[in-house]
Design a protein around this motif. Structure first.
Motif, PDB file in Angstrom:
ATOM      1  N   THR A  69    -109.175  38.817  -6.575  1.00  0.00           N
ATOM      2  CA  THR A  69    -110.283  38.347  -5.740  1.00  0.00           C
ATOM      3  C   THR A  69    -109.767  37.401  -4.661  1.00  0.00           C
ATOM      4  N   HIS A  70    -108.935  36.425  -5.062  1.00  0.00           N
ATOM      5  CA  HIS A  70    -108.348  35.493  -4.095  1.00  0.00           C
ATOM      6  C   HIS A  70    -107.382  36.227  -3.161  1.00  0.00           C
ATOM      7  N   HIS A  71    -106.609  37.133  -3.719  1.00  0.00           N
ATOM      8  CA  HIS A  71    -105.573  37.851  -2.973  1.00  0.00           C
ATOM      9  C   HIS A  71    -106.175  38.665  -1.830  1.00  0.00           C
ATOM     10  N   PHE A  72    -107.337  39.285  -2.094  1.00  0.00           N
ATOM     11  CA  PHE A  72    -107.962  40.144  -1.090  1.00  0.00           C
ATOM     12  C   PHE A  72    -109.125  39.466  -0.363  1.00  0.00           C
ATOM     13  N   GLY A  73    -109.435  38.229  -0.766  1.00  0.00           N
ATOM     14  CA  GLY A  73    -110.457  37.494  -0.064  1.00  0.00           C
ATOM     15  C   GLY A  73    -111.876  37.814  -0.470  1.00  0.00           C
ATOM     16  N   GLY A  74    -112.058  38.365  -1.659  1.00  0.00           N
ATOM     17  CA  GLY A  74    -113.404  38.657  -2.139  1.00  0.00           C
ATOM     18  C   GLY A  74    -113.359  39.503  -3.390  1.00  0.00           C
ATOM     19  N   PRO A  75    -114.448  39.523  -4.165  1.00  0.00           N
ATOM     20  CA  PRO A  75    -114.488  40.307  -5.406  1.00  0.00           C
ATOM     21  C   PRO A  75    -114.182  41.778  -5.151  1.00  0.00           C
ATOM     22  N   GLN A  76    -113.411  42.356  -6.057  1.00  0.00           N
ATOM     23  CA  GLN A  76    -113.007  43.750  -5.910  1.00  0.00           C
ATOM     24  C   GLN A  76    -113.820  44.649  -6.832  1.00  0.00           C
ATOM     25  N   GLY A  77    -114.465  45.664  -6.247  1.00  0.00           N
ATOM     26  CA  GLY A  77    -115.184  46.636  -7.058  1.00  0.00           C
ATOM     27  C   GLY A  77    -114.212  47.588  -7.721  1.00  0.00           C
ATOM     28  N   LEU A  78    -114.730  48.516  -8.511  1.00  0.00           N
ATOM     29  CA  LEU A  78    -113.863  49.456  -9.228  1.00  0.00           C
ATOM     30  C   LEU A  78    -113.073  50.322  -8.260  1.00  0.00           C
ATOM     31  N   GLY A  79    -113.692  50.682  -7.128  1.00  0.00           N
ATOM     32  CA  GLY A  79    -112.989  51.508  -6.154  1.00  0.00           C
ATOM     33  C   GLY A  79    -111.782  50.794  -5.566  1.00  0.00           C
ATOM     34  N   ALA A  80    -111.949  49.495  -5.287  1.00  0.00           N
ATOM     35  CA  ALA A  80    -110.849  48.717  -4.711  1.00  0.00           C
ATOM     36  C   ALA A  80    -109.700  48.558  -5.701  1.00  0.00           C
ATOM     37  N   LEU A  81    -110.038  48.449  -6.992  1.00  0.00           N
ATOM     38  CA  LEU A  81    -108.984  48.302  -8.007  1.00  0.00           C
ATOM     39  C   LEU A  81    -108.074  49.517  -8.036  1.00  0.00           C
ATOM     40  N   ALA A  82    -108.618  50.667  -7.687  1.00  0.00           N
ATOM     41  CA  ALA A  82    -107.813  51.891  -7.694  1.00  0.00           C
ATOM     42  C   ALA A  82    -106.756  51.879  -6.595  1.00  0.00           C
ATOM     43  N   LYS A  83    -106.896  50.983  -5.609  1.00  0.00           N
ATOM     44  CA  LYS A  83    -105.985  50.969  -4.461  1.00  0.00           C
ATOM     45  C   LYS A  83    -104.930  49.870  -4.550  1.00  0.00           C
ATOM     46  N   PHE A 124    -105.705  48.092 -19.865  1.00  0.00           N
ATOM     47  CA  PHE A 124    -107.025  48.169 -19.217  1.00  0.00           C
ATOM     48  C   PHE A 124    -107.017  49.224 -18.115  1.00  0.00           C
ATOM     49  N   TYR A 125    -105.957  49.244 -17.310  1.00  0.00           N
ATOM     50  CA  TYR A 125    -105.887  50.193 -16.204  1.00  0.00           C
ATOM     51  C   TYR A 125    -105.772  51.637 -16.685  1.00  0.00           C
ATOM     52  N   THR A 126    -105.054  51.854 -17.761  1.00  0.00           N
ATOM     53  CA  THR A 126    -104.955  53.205 -18.317  1.00  0.00           C
ATOM     54  C   THR A 126    -106.342  53.710 -18.699  1.00  0.00           C
ATOM     55  N   TRP A 127    -107.091  52.842 -19.362  1.00  0.00           N
ATOM     56  CA  TRP A 127    -108.465  53.186 -19.763  1.00  0.00           C
ATOM     57  C   TRP A 127    -109.350  53.407 -18.540  1.00  0.00           C
ATOM     58  N   LEU A 128    -109.266  52.506 -17.557  1.00  0.00           N
ATOM     59  CA  LEU A 128    -110.121  52.580 -16.376  1.00  0.00           C
ATOM     60  C   LEU A 128    -109.803  53.816 -15.536  1.00  0.00           C
ATOM     61  N   ALA A 129    -108.507  54.126 -15.390  1.00  0.00           N
ATOM     62  CA  ALA A 129    -108.105  55.277 -14.573  1.00  0.00           C
ATOM     63  C   ALA A 129    -108.636  56.586 -15.152  1.00  0.00           C
ATOM     64  N   GLU A 130    -108.649  56.695 -16.484  1.00  0.00           N
ATOM     65  CA  GLU A 130    -109.162  57.903 -17.117  1.00  0.00           C
ATOM     66  C   GLU A 130    -110.649  58.098 -16.813  1.00  0.00           C
ATOM     67  N   ARG A 131    -111.386  56.995 -16.744  1.00  0.00           N
ATOM     68  CA  ARG A 131    -112.835  57.079 -16.519  1.00  0.00           C
ATOM     69  C   ARG A 131    -113.203  57.162 -15.051  1.00  0.00           C
ATOM     70  N   SER A 155    -101.642  48.010  -4.945  1.00  0.00           N
ATOM     71  CA  SER A 155    -100.297  48.529  -4.671  1.00  0.00           C
ATOM     72  C   SER A 155     -99.231  47.814  -5.496  1.00  0.00           C
ATOM     73  N   THR A 156     -98.019  48.341  -5.391  1.00  0.00           N
ATOM     74  CA  THR A 156     -96.879  47.716  -6.060  1.00  0.00           C
ATOM     75  C   THR A 156     -96.677  46.288  -5.544  1.00  0.00           C
ATOM     76  N   GLY A 157     -96.880  46.103  -4.245  1.00  0.00           N
ATOM     77  CA  GLY A 157     -96.744  44.766  -3.661  1.00  0.00           C
ATOM     78  C   GLY A 157     -97.778  43.797  -4.201  1.00  0.00           C
ATOM     79  N   ASP A 158     -98.994  44.293  -4.416  1.00  0.00           N
ATOM     80  CA  ASP A 158    -100.044  43.447  -4.994  1.00  0.00           C
ATOM     81  C   ASP A 158     -99.658  43.009  -6.406  1.00  0.00           C
ATOM     82  N   MET A 159     -99.075  43.927  -7.156  1.00  0.00           N
ATOM     83  CA  MET A 159     -98.657  43.605  -8.529  1.00  0.00           C
ATOM     84  C   MET A 159     -97.546  42.551  -8.513  1.00  0.00           C
ATOM     85  N   ARG A 160     -96.615  42.714  -7.558  1.00  0.00           N
ATOM     86  CA  ARG A 160     -95.530  41.724  -7.454  1.00  0.00           C
ATOM     87  C   ARG A 160     -96.093  40.348  -7.103  1.00  0.00           C
TER      88      ARG A 160
END
Length: 311
Positions: A50-64, A97-104, A66-71
């Protein structure tokens, strides 16, 4: 469960997180402590995004993500003083959590799942020597001036060392388990059941406690009672052991859980089969039990270094 961090997360993400956690508890038998830890880890991750992108992230945004975001998340987490071991645990929760979310949600979670866990030196179990384990059990008895409480504490620690039980497993026994049989059916982590032989010394310790306990023995009630008759709090056993180890001059690692480690290590030293020890401990993976072989090897090398004429 609402915390200050969860207010930074979109409602859709909060709902998804709670659905995932409910599945862990109901379908996989995850312990309450595990669910609580995973909730905190994933909430921290989502709040960071949320802080990283400047606002709450919906489920669609979580799918995007990146590797840089994880770092960026991992670097920020380490910057708060989080150790490598703790970060590895947090990353494991996020990946689950992501494995579960990606399947759904039908997206590819490669960026999250490919994030490398930080390397850390696995801590070896720190068992007590056999004479120290016996001394602890004997000394625990003198930490209370009330006979039945002293007998109770001795019974619990004898079960930890004599049967390799987790403290939660020992305190989870009920009146229906008494008098203790020659073997106990224990339900451990993840609902995994195992059969554990009960040593005569452990049965005798529990029998003595039951004879002295002032509270009526009821099949559905906890076997080990507190002063007022409720379930015994594990903190009291930890306290009794802390006092005992202080009297004996043992290190802070001499905890109730160390007695379980001692059970496994002493069986291995006596020639016990690793697979059999795995079953007795209720480890889902043999690799977890194999940590004890490193302990045994360390012990043998210590003996070698002290006794070898060329050492």
């Amino acid at each position: 469960m609402t915390t200050p961090a969860t207010t930074l997360i979109s409602p859709a993400c909060r709902d998804a997180l709670e659905q995932w956690l409910a599945g862990l508890a109901a379908l996989q038998g995850a312990a309450e402590n595990t669910v609580t830890a995973y909730r905190g880890d994933v909430v921290e991750f989502l709040a960071f995004m949320t802080h990283h992108f400047g606002g709450p992230q919906g489920l669609g945004a979580l799918a995007k993500i990146s590797t840089g975001d994880m770092r960026a998340w991992m670097a920020a987490t380490r910057a708060t003083g989080t150790g490598a071991r703790s970060l590895a645990r947090k990353l494991s929760a996020v990946k689950s959590f992501y494995t579960w979310l990606a399947e759904r949600q039908g997206f590819e979670p490669t960026a999250v799942l490919s994030a490398r866990s930080p390397k850390f030196q696995k801590k070896l179990p720190r068992p007590l020597a056999e004479d120290a384990a016996r001394a602890v059990i004997e000394t625990v008895e003198f930490q209370s001036t009330t006979d039945w409480i002293a007998a109770r504490d001795v019974a619990v620690v004898t079960l930890l060392y004599g049967c390799g039980l987790r403290i939660s497993e020992a305190l989870g026994l009920t009146g229906a388990d008494a008098p203790l049989p020659a073997v106990l059916r224990i339900t451990g982590k993840g609902g995994k059941e195992r059969i554990v032989p009960v040593l005569p010394a452990a049965r005798a310790a529990v029998d003595r406690y039951l004879r002295l306990c002032p509270h009526p023995q009821e099949r559905a009630a906890p076997l080990f009672r507190g002063v007022r008759g409720g379930a015994l709090n594990a903190r009291l056993i930890r306290s009794a052991m802390a006092q005992a180890r202080a009297q004996l001059g043992l290190p802070a690692s001499a905890t109730p859980h160390a007695l379980r480690h001692s059970f496994a290590t002493h069986l291995l030293e006596a020639g016990g089969d690793l697979r059999a020890i795995q079953e007795l401990l209720g480890h889902a993976s043999l690799s977890t039990t194999q940590a004890y072989t490193a302990v045994d090897t360390a012990h043998l090398m210590d003996v070698y270094n002290r006794a070898h004429p060329k050492a």
